[in-house]
Design an enzyme around this catalytic site. Structure first.
Site, PDB file in Angstrom:
ATOM      1  N   ARG A 116       0.832  -1.212   0.000  1.00 41.25           N
ATOM      2  CA  ARG A 116       0.000   0.000   0.000  1.00 41.25           C
ATOM      3  C   ARG A 116       0.860   1.254   0.000  1.00 41.25           C
ATOM      4  O   ARG A 116       0.502   2.262   0.603  1.00 41.25           O
ATOM      5  CB  ARG A 116      -0.922   0.011   1.206  1.00 41.25           C
ATOM      6  CG  ARG A 116      -0.205  -0.188   2.511  1.00 41.25           C
ATOM      7  CD  ARG A 116      -1.107   0.203   3.627  1.00 41.25           C
ATOM      8  NE  ARG A 116      -0.521  -0.198   4.890  1.00 41.25           N
ATOM      9  CZ  ARG A 116      -1.007   0.167   6.053  1.00 41.25           C
ATOM     10  NH1 ARG A 116      -2.054   0.936   6.106  1.00 41.25           N
ATOM     11  NH2 ARG A 116      -0.435  -0.238   7.148  1.00 41.25           N
TER      12      ARG A 116
ATOM     13  N   LYS B  62       1.916   6.550   1.127  1.00 45.36           N
ATOM     14  CA  LYS B  62       1.480   5.346   1.830  1.00 45.36           C
ATOM     15  C   LYS B  62      -0.040   5.400   1.968  1.00 45.36           C
ATOM     16  O   LYS B  62      -0.578   6.381   2.490  1.00 45.36           O
ATOM     17  CB  LYS B  62       2.143   5.293   3.215  1.00 45.36           C
ATOM     18  CG  LYS B  62       1.810   4.035   4.006  1.00 45.36           C
ATOM     19  CD  LYS B  62       2.665   3.945   5.254  1.00 45.36           C
ATOM     20  CE  LYS B  62       2.235   2.769   6.124  1.00 45.36           C
ATOM     21  NZ  LYS B  62       2.998   2.704   7.371  1.00 45.36           N
TER      22      LYS B  62
ATOM     23  N   ASP C 209      -6.236  -4.084   0.449  1.00 42.81           N
ATOM     24  CA  ASP C 209      -6.836  -3.069  -0.425  1.00 42.81           C
ATOM     25  C   ASP C 209      -5.878  -1.937  -0.750  1.00 42.81           C
ATOM     26  O   ASP C 209      -6.205  -1.032  -1.520  1.00 42.81           O
ATOM     27  CB  ASP C 209      -8.115  -2.507   0.211  1.00 42.81           C
ATOM     28  CG  ASP C 209      -7.866  -1.908   1.594  1.00 42.81           C
ATOM     29  OD1 ASP C 209      -6.683  -1.763   1.989  1.00 42.81           O
ATOM     30  OD2 ASP C 209      -8.846  -1.579   2.286  1.00 42.81           O
ATOM     31  N   GLY C 210      -4.706  -1.944  -0.142  1.00 36.48           N
ATOM     32  CA  GLY C 210      -3.712  -0.910  -0.445  1.00 36.48           C
ATOM     33  C   GLY C 210      -4.005   0.439   0.185  1.00 36.48           C
ATOM     34  O   GLY C 210      -3.340   1.423  -0.112  1.00 36.48           O
TER      35      GLY C 210
ATOM     36  N   ARG D  40      15.145  -2.283   3.690  1.00 32.86           N
ATOM     37  CA  ARG D  40      14.950  -2.938   4.984  1.00 32.86           C
ATOM     38  C   ARG D  40      15.800  -4.205   5.060  1.00 32.86           C
ATOM     39  O   ARG D  40      16.292  -4.683   4.027  1.00 32.86           O
ATOM     40  CB  ARG D  40      13.473  -3.366   5.115  1.00 32.86           C
ATOM     41  CG  ARG D  40      12.498  -2.243   4.850  1.00 32.86           C
ATOM     42  CD  ARG D  40      11.303  -2.722   4.030  1.00 32.86           C
ATOM     43  NE  ARG D  40      10.535  -1.579   3.509  1.00 32.86           N
ATOM     44  CZ  ARG D  40       9.484  -1.047   4.126  1.00 32.86           C
ATOM     45  NH1 ARG D  40       9.034  -1.580   5.221  1.00 32.86           N
ATOM     46  NH2 ARG D  40       8.878   0.010   3.610  1.00 32.86           N
TER      47      ARG D  40
ATOM     48  N   ASP E   2      10.988  -6.794   8.105  1.00 31.45           N
ATOM     49  CA  ASP E   2      10.616  -5.847   7.050  1.00 31.45           C
ATOM     50  C   ASP E   2      10.374  -4.452   7.618  1.00 31.45           C
ATOM     51  O   ASP E   2      10.146  -3.511   6.860  1.00 31.45           O
ATOM     52  CB  ASP E   2       9.375  -6.329   6.294  1.00 31.45           C
ATOM     53  CG  ASP E   2       8.224  -6.660   7.221  1.00 31.45           C
ATOM     54  OD1 ASP E   2       8.415  -7.481   8.130  1.00 31.45           O
ATOM     55  OD2 ASP E   2       7.132  -6.082   7.051  1.00 31.45           O
TER      56      ASP E   2
HETATM   57  P1  AMP Z   1       3.099  -3.674   8.141  1.00 33.37           P
HETATM   58  O1  AMP Z   1       2.699  -4.629   9.212  1.00 33.37           O
HETATM   59  O2  AMP Z   1       2.211  -2.452   8.078  1.00 33.37           O
HETATM   60  O3  AMP Z   1       4.542  -3.326   8.196  1.00 33.37           O
HETATM   61  O4  AMP Z   1       2.823  -4.394   6.755  1.00 33.37           O
HETATM   62  C1  AMP Z   1       3.249  -5.687   6.459  1.00 33.37           C
HETATM   63  C2  AMP Z   1       2.975  -6.005   5.005  1.00 33.37           C
HETATM   64  O5  AMP Z   1       1.582  -5.967   4.725  1.00 33.37           O
HETATM   65  C3  AMP Z   1       3.617  -5.058   4.024  1.00 33.37           C
HETATM   66  O6  AMP Z   1       4.007  -5.801   2.903  1.00 33.37           O
HETATM   67  C4  AMP Z   1       2.500  -4.109   3.674  1.00 33.37           C
HETATM   68  O7  AMP Z   1       2.675  -3.494   2.422  1.00 33.37           O
HETATM   69  C5  AMP Z   1       1.314  -5.052   3.671  1.00 33.37           C
HETATM   70  N1  AMP Z   1       0.056  -4.347   3.941  1.00 33.37           N
HETATM   71  C6  AMP Z   1      -0.311  -3.801   5.111  1.00 33.37           C
HETATM   72  N2  AMP Z   1      -1.538  -3.245   4.989  1.00 33.37           N
HETATM   73  C7  AMP Z   1      -1.954  -3.426   3.718  1.00 33.37           C
HETATM   74  C8  AMP Z   1      -3.128  -3.079   2.980  1.00 33.37           C
HETATM   75  N3  AMP Z   1      -4.133  -2.422   3.532  1.00 33.37           N
HETATM   76  N4  AMP Z   1      -3.165  -3.444   1.694  1.00 33.37           N
HETATM   77  C9  AMP Z   1      -2.163  -4.114   1.125  1.00 33.37           C
HETATM   78  N5  AMP Z   1      -1.036  -4.472   1.754  1.00 33.37           N
HETATM   79  C10 AMP Z   1      -0.927  -4.141   3.043  1.00 33.37           C
HETATM   80 MG    MG Z   2       5.994  -2.532   7.349  1.00 29.04          MG
END
Ligand code: AMP
Ligand code: MG
Length: 489
Positions: free
Chosen positions: A93, A113, A125-126, A183, A252
């Site tokens: 996203r 973002k 949903d991004g 990362r 990550d």
């Molecule tokens: P995070 O826990 O926010 O660091 O995200 C972990 C992974 O999930 C990353 O690859 C993000 O890009 C993906 N991600 C988190 N939220 C969304 C979302 N709403 N739509 C698509 N990918 C997501």
């Molecule tokens: Mg992340």
């Protein structure tokens, strides 16, 4: 008509690292509105804040217009999430608009973002909702003001779209600035595919961008690893010094640059308790406050694994060299932590008993249910002749007196004048208090940005006490429900 906002993009990542990204476009925002714009940061980036604080700027920050020179990409990465490995995560996203060279000649990423689906979105949903976007804005700026390396927020825009989580929420896009978005997980992405050449390309790129001096070392990839370990150890020590709990220290979410990234379920500790966990998804407390230093090493060991073929052609030898460096991480972390803690106590010299002095205070705080931030802040009051302000933070104030006597004896060894003043420059009075953050976000969701703006202003000057801002320094009113944060996805 004003000329369109100009960015001097120089997109080295897209130019150098084929295979680590996919070109992608943002989804349109139907009715974008600027929620917050960071004038000072825009200036620091060498951008024109006046030109950006406009309809044209809004179109860029919402993802509706691609500024000239930008080639938006979604970056690929892998990662260990709560210990389990996912070979493909990536920007699900987020979109990197490009890189600019700032006024201090530093290369900075500009990323959107919450701008919609990408080739890495998997089931997501991004999108992002206003609450988490403003939370990241606020806490990132608060961390910056505290002097802690961090990504920062340039703008937050409401999209006018709904984001469907447990409920329908108003959507938003954050414009995030980072030294880079590389990362530990970016290395794991190529490493997991067995693509030694790509790991090397990435390492060479990261060396040039973040640690150019390591290119000259006898063993550049080993030196690179040690440099990353150093900035990350220093970072985690700073978190620990300030009572910050990141909440999702997945590989990550650990940057190679050593900046704090991804303010999801993070929070500042109020009452000191080493086992504090705020995140609702961290059910086993993997990322509890006191575990952060150990996780630091664990994550760096994952980076080390990807570098084995580059450190030495003899695998055994490479592992031996990397292991030696890994074994230095905890002592390195501890020395940073101790340095930070000493300055919080007004100490400028080293004494063998300092570590014990500090851990004894922490123990007293834990038993005494004392507020982490206020105890340190009010210690300086003791030196100004008022001990009650700090003692009364402990359930049994008498227990504090014995410690205070030891500390003052220790201070007598020092020749510093005005220790109290020096302490007030490292012990904040205002941090983003959880209840204040929630209050500001709730109002923002209801289209009232006033509490948010006020809180942002307060946490942007964390060391300067201001009359009238007492409520921002206070811990949350007592409740019997523990504070919980949510992942914000
Ligand atoms: P995070 O826990 O926010 O660091 O995200 C972990 C992974 O999930 C990353 O690859 C993000 O890009 C993906 N991600 C988190 N939220 C969304 C979302 N709403 N739509 C698509 N990918 C997501
Ligand atoms: Mg992340």
């Amino acid at each position: 008509m004003n000329p369109p906002p100009h960015f001097n993009f120089d997109n080295s990542f897209a130019r150098s690292l084929e295979g680590f990204f996919k070109p992608c476009q943002a989804e349109p925002a139907v009715d974008p509105k600027l929620l917050q714009f960071n004038y000072a940061l825009a200036e620091e980036l060498g951008l024109d804040p006046v030109a950006l604080d406009s309809e044209a700027g809004l179109a860029i920050f919402s993802g509706n217009t691609v500024p000239e020179g930008s080639k938006p990409i979604a970056q690929a990465y892998a990662g260990h999430q709560f210990g389990g490995f996912s070979p493909q995560l990536g920007d699900g996203r987020a979109l990197l608009l490009g890189e600019v060279i700032d006024t201090q000649n530093r290369r900075r990423d500009i990323q959107l973002k919450g701008s919609g689906r990408t080739p890495f979105s998997r089931g997501g949903d991004g999108l992002a909702a206003i609450g988490p976007v403003l939370r990241e804005y606020l806490i990132g700026e608060g961390m910056y003001a505290l002097g802690i390396p961090t990504t920062r927020a340039l703008a937050a825009v409401a999209t006018g779209k709904h984001v469907y989580r447990e409920f329908a929420l108003p959507g938003a896009v954050l414009t995030r600035i980072a030294a880079s978005h590389i990362r530990v997980g970016t290395f794991q992405y190529a490493g997991a595919r067995g693509d030694i050449v790509k790991v090397r390309e990435l390492a060479d790129y990261a060396i040039q961008r973040h640690f150019p001096e390591t290119a000259e070392a006898e063993n550049p990839y080993l030196a690179f690893f040690a440099a990353v370990a150093d900035v990350q150890a220093s970072l985690v020590a700073r978190w620990m010094n300030i009572g910050f709990i990141h909440g999702v220290m997945n590989t990550d979410n650990m940057t190679i640059s050593g900046e704090t990234i991804d303010y999801g379920p993070c929070a500042f500790m109020d009452r000191y308790a080493a086992s504090t966990v705020f995140s609702s998804i961290d059910q086993n407390g993997r990322y509890a406050y006191a575990n952060q230093p150990e996780i630091l090493t664990w994550n760096l060991a994952r980076l080390a694994e990807t570098l084995i073929p580059h450190v030495d052609t003899n695998k055994e030898r490479a592992i031996e060299l990397l292991t030696e460096t890994i074994e230095c991480i905890q002592p390195l972390y501890e020395s940073y932590w101790l340095m930070g803690m000493r300055s919080k106590l007004g100490l400028t010299t080293e004494d063998i008993l300092d570590q014990e002095l500090i851990t004894d205070l922490l123990k007293l705080m834990e038993v005494g249910h004392a507020d982490f931030t206020l105890v340190f802040r009010r210690l300086s009051q003791v030196l100004r002749g008022d001990s009650d302000a700090v003692r009364n933070l402990f359930k049994e104030p008498d227990a504090f007196d014995g410690w205070a006597e030891r500390w003052q004896k220790r201070l007598e060894q020092e020749k510093v004048e005005n220790a109290a003043q020096a302490m007030d420059r490292v012990n904040p009075i205002y941090i983003p208090r959880n209840h204040k953050v929630e209050e500001a976000l709730a109002a923002a969701v209801n289209q009232d940005m006033t509490p948010f703006s006020k809180l942002l202003e307060v946490v942007s000057h964390p060391f300067d006490e201001v009359k009238g801002n007492e409520a921002y320094a206070e811990p949350a009113p007592a409740t019997n429900r523990p504070y919980r944060t949510f992942c914000g996805t």
